[in-house]
Design a protein around this motif. Structure first.
Motif, short mmCIF file in Angstrom:
data_model
loop_
_atom_site.label_atom_id
_atom_site.label_comp_id
_atom_site.label_asym_id
_atom_site.label_seq_id
_atom_site.Cartn_x
_atom_site.Cartn_y
_atom_site.Cartn_z
N THR A 175 0.81 -1.22 0.00
CA THR A 175 0.00 0.00 0.00
C THR A 175 0.84 1.26 0.00
O THR A 175 0.33 2.34 -0.27
CB THR A 175 -0.92 0.01 1.24
N ALA A 345 -3.08 -15.99 -5.18
CA ALA A 345 -4.18 -15.02 -5.24
C ALA A 345 -4.89 -15.22 -6.58
O ALA A 345 -4.26 -15.54 -7.59
CB ALA A 345 -3.67 -13.59 -5.10
N GLU A 362 -4.05 -4.11 -6.00
CA GLU A 362 -5.19 -3.41 -5.42
C GLU A 362 -6.05 -2.87 -6.54
O GLU A 362 -5.61 -2.75 -7.70
CB GLU A 362 -4.70 -2.27 -4.53
N MET A 370 -8.39 -11.81 -4.29
CA MET A 370 -8.29 -12.29 -2.91
C MET A 370 -7.33 -13.47 -2.92
O MET A 370 -7.05 -14.05 -3.97
CB MET A 370 -9.66 -12.75 -2.39
N GLN A 377 -1.69 -14.87 6.40
CA GLN A 377 -2.59 -13.80 5.97
C GLN A 377 -3.48 -14.28 4.84
O GLN A 377 -3.02 -14.59 3.75
CB GLN A 377 -1.78 -12.57 5.53
N VAL A 379 -6.57 -12.80 2.84
CA VAL A 379 -7.10 -11.45 2.72
C VAL A 379 -7.77 -11.23 1.37
O VAL A 379 -7.56 -11.97 0.41
CB VAL A 379 -5.98 -10.39 2.89
N LEU A 381 -7.69 -8.28 -1.41
CA LEU A 381 -6.67 -7.28 -1.73
C LEU A 381 -7.30 -5.93 -2.00
O LEU A 381 -7.19 -5.35 -3.08
CB LEU A 381 -5.84 -7.75 -2.92
N THR A 382 -7.99 -5.42 -0.97
CA THR A 382 -8.50 -4.06 -1.01
C THR A 382 -7.37 -3.11 -0.62
O THR A 382 -6.24 -3.53 -0.42
CB THR A 382 -9.67 -3.91 -0.03
N SER A 383 -7.67 -1.83 -0.49
CA SER A 383 -6.65 -0.87 -0.09
C SER A 383 -7.16 -0.09 1.10
O SER A 383 -7.98 0.82 0.95
CB SER A 383 -6.33 0.08 -1.25
N TRP A 385 -5.63 -3.92 2.88
CA TRP A 385 -6.14 -5.27 2.83
C TRP A 385 -7.27 -5.49 3.82
O TRP A 385 -7.28 -4.91 4.91
CB TRP A 385 -5.02 -6.28 3.12
N THR A 386 -8.19 -6.39 3.47
CA THR A 386 -9.27 -6.80 4.36
C THR A 386 -9.05 -8.25 4.76
O THR A 386 -9.02 -9.13 3.90
CB THR A 386 -10.63 -6.64 3.66
N SER A 387 -8.86 -8.49 6.05
CA SER A 387 -8.65 -9.86 6.52
C SER A 387 -9.94 -10.66 6.39
O SER A 387 -11.04 -10.16 6.69
CB SER A 387 -8.18 -9.86 7.98
#
Length: 448
Positions: A175, A345, A362, A370, A377, A379, A381-383, A385-387
């Protein structure tokens, strides 16, 4: 000088026993006039007390007479002192502890320096003896050869270390990569670009805040949707408990059309109307040089050695990615991927996604995915990351793309349970292609 050396050598020979070849120790004289160490001649004459012979001239005697030779003993002491002094005067360094002679020879059998008297003794008589200087040069040569080998070995290890240094920051600075890249680039520029650098950094800060704001707004919308659905559920359950006469007066489909058509935000239930693509294949021209595709181009894994492939502008490098051959510019589509390993991913990417240099995984980069980027981890792959919950780790994932809605969603292909849905995006008429990322011992396979 040569005459003096010869004289000292002659004196040493006269002061040495012909049996042990060392300086006389308690010298005695026998009947023929030859001299020996008392212990040496006694050892030669061991046995019955009969006639004896001289070990040097072989003369025989009826009796064994031994006469002490004190004058010779004094001469021996003088010879020792002269040799000791000559060794010190010559600056020969270390001397033989036993004979006080310079250590000018080297015994290869015993691997030790010796003097000329030691060389003539019984202890070293059968050994291979060479000049000390010659032995030193030989061993110095061996040491130099070994030293060169060690230097080459060190250079080889250093080269391996240099080649094996794959940046460990890849998982930590995704990020912040753009910010660090800009800092690195602007460090090489002149001072007149400082204002531009600060401006771009400020823009990145604004972008970070905007991303966080969008994430918070999305979470808020999800919370509101959950609350609204809870209220609708409670109301509908209450209607279901009413008597039949009252219940039938209410047409639920007209009063609660939205509640009865879907139960989660977005268009997740539309997945049943998606066009299923069982024959999605991978594009070898986009595969990172370390990625190995199967013959049918349905699976991909990380290879230990880099393949000799053309470095075209379509190929990902250094990020280990590959795109699908198919691309979509409209409609609803889905496909399934089997996952194996802990570094992978899956998702989709824009046709124009950057292939060279650092690629941020991202949506802002054009990637919606994802996966499990390391053993701990899991996750989206948002910005940032969302677990994802640990219990949502399927072995087969369905990737769903609703182009018109700009929506990308992921499901457990075995039980159709939703895993994650990205916020709506604008694809702006660009083709969207399947995207895979794999490292280590992981493998991804497109289902038939």
């Amino acid at each position: 000088m040569a005459a003096a050396v010869n004289a000292r050598q002659s004196l040493q020979d006269e002061a040495s026993c012909s049996i042990c070849l060392e300086y006389f120790n308690d010298p005695v004289t026998i009947d023929c006039g030859h001299n020996f160490c008392r212990a040496c001649i006694a050892q030669c004459w061991e046995g019955p007390a009969t006639a004896a012979s001289c070990p040097q001239c072989r003369a025989t005697f009826p009796q064994r007479n031994l006469r002490p030779n004190r004058q010779l003993a004094n001469v021996v002491e003088i010879a020792k002192q002269l040799h000791l002094q000559s060794t010190k005067d010559a600056g020969a360094g270390r001397a033989c502890e036993k004979h006080q002679e310079a250590l000018k020879l080297f015994c290869q059998d015993d691997q030790s320096p010796i003097c000329v008297v030691c060389d003539r003794s019984k202890e070293h008589r059968a050994h291979t003896v060479v000049p000390a200087e010659e032995a030193a040069q030989e061993y110095k040569g061996q040491i130099r050869s070994r030293l060169e080998m060690l230097k080459k070995e060190m250079e080889g290890i250093a080269a391996l270390k240099l080649n094996g240094e794959i940046t460990s920051q890849e998982l930590l600075v995704l990020t912040h990569y753009e910010r660090k890249k800009i800092l690195s680039e602007f460090e090489k520029l002149h001072m007149f670009l400082e204002e531009k650098e600060l401006l771009l950094l400020a823009q990145l800060e604004v972008l970070d805040k905007e991303i966080l704001k969008r994430q918070d707004e999305y979470a808020t919308r999800l919370t509101q949707e959950i609350s609204r659905l809870g209220t609708l559920i409670s109301e509908i359950e209450g209607k279901c408990r009413q008597p039949a006469s009252e219940f039938l007066q209410v047409r639920l489909c007209e009063r609660y059309p939205r509640a009865l058509s879907r139960h989660v935000p977005g268009s997740l239930l539309l997945k049943s109307k998606f066009t299923v693509h069982p024959n999605v294949t991978l594009d070898p021209d986009t595969a990172h040089p370390h990625l190995i595709l199967s013959e049918d181009r349905k699976s991909v894994r990380w290879g230990p050695a880099q393949r000799d492939v053309p470095n075209n502008f379509r190929r990902f490098d250094p990020v280990p990615c590959v795109l699908g051959c198919e691309g979509f510019a409209s409609g609803r589509h889905c496909w399934e991927v089997e996952v194996d390993g802990s570094s992978w991913a899956v998702g989709v990417a824009r046709e124009s996604v950057r292939r060279k240099g650092g690629v941020s995984l991202e949506p802002e980069e054009g990637i919606w995915a994802m996966g499990q980027l390391n053993p701990i981890q899991y996750v989206a792959l948002t910005s940032p990351w969302t677990s994802l919950p640990p219990d949502r780790r399927p072995r087969k994932i369905r990737v769903a793309l609703d182009y018109e809605r700009g929506q990308v969603a992921f499901f457990d292909a075995d039980n159709q349970a939703p895993i994650f849905t990205f916020p709506p995006a604008s694809f702006t008429g660009e083709r969207i292609r399947p995207w895979l990322w794999v490292r280590g011992g992981s493998q991804l396979s497109l289902c038939h």
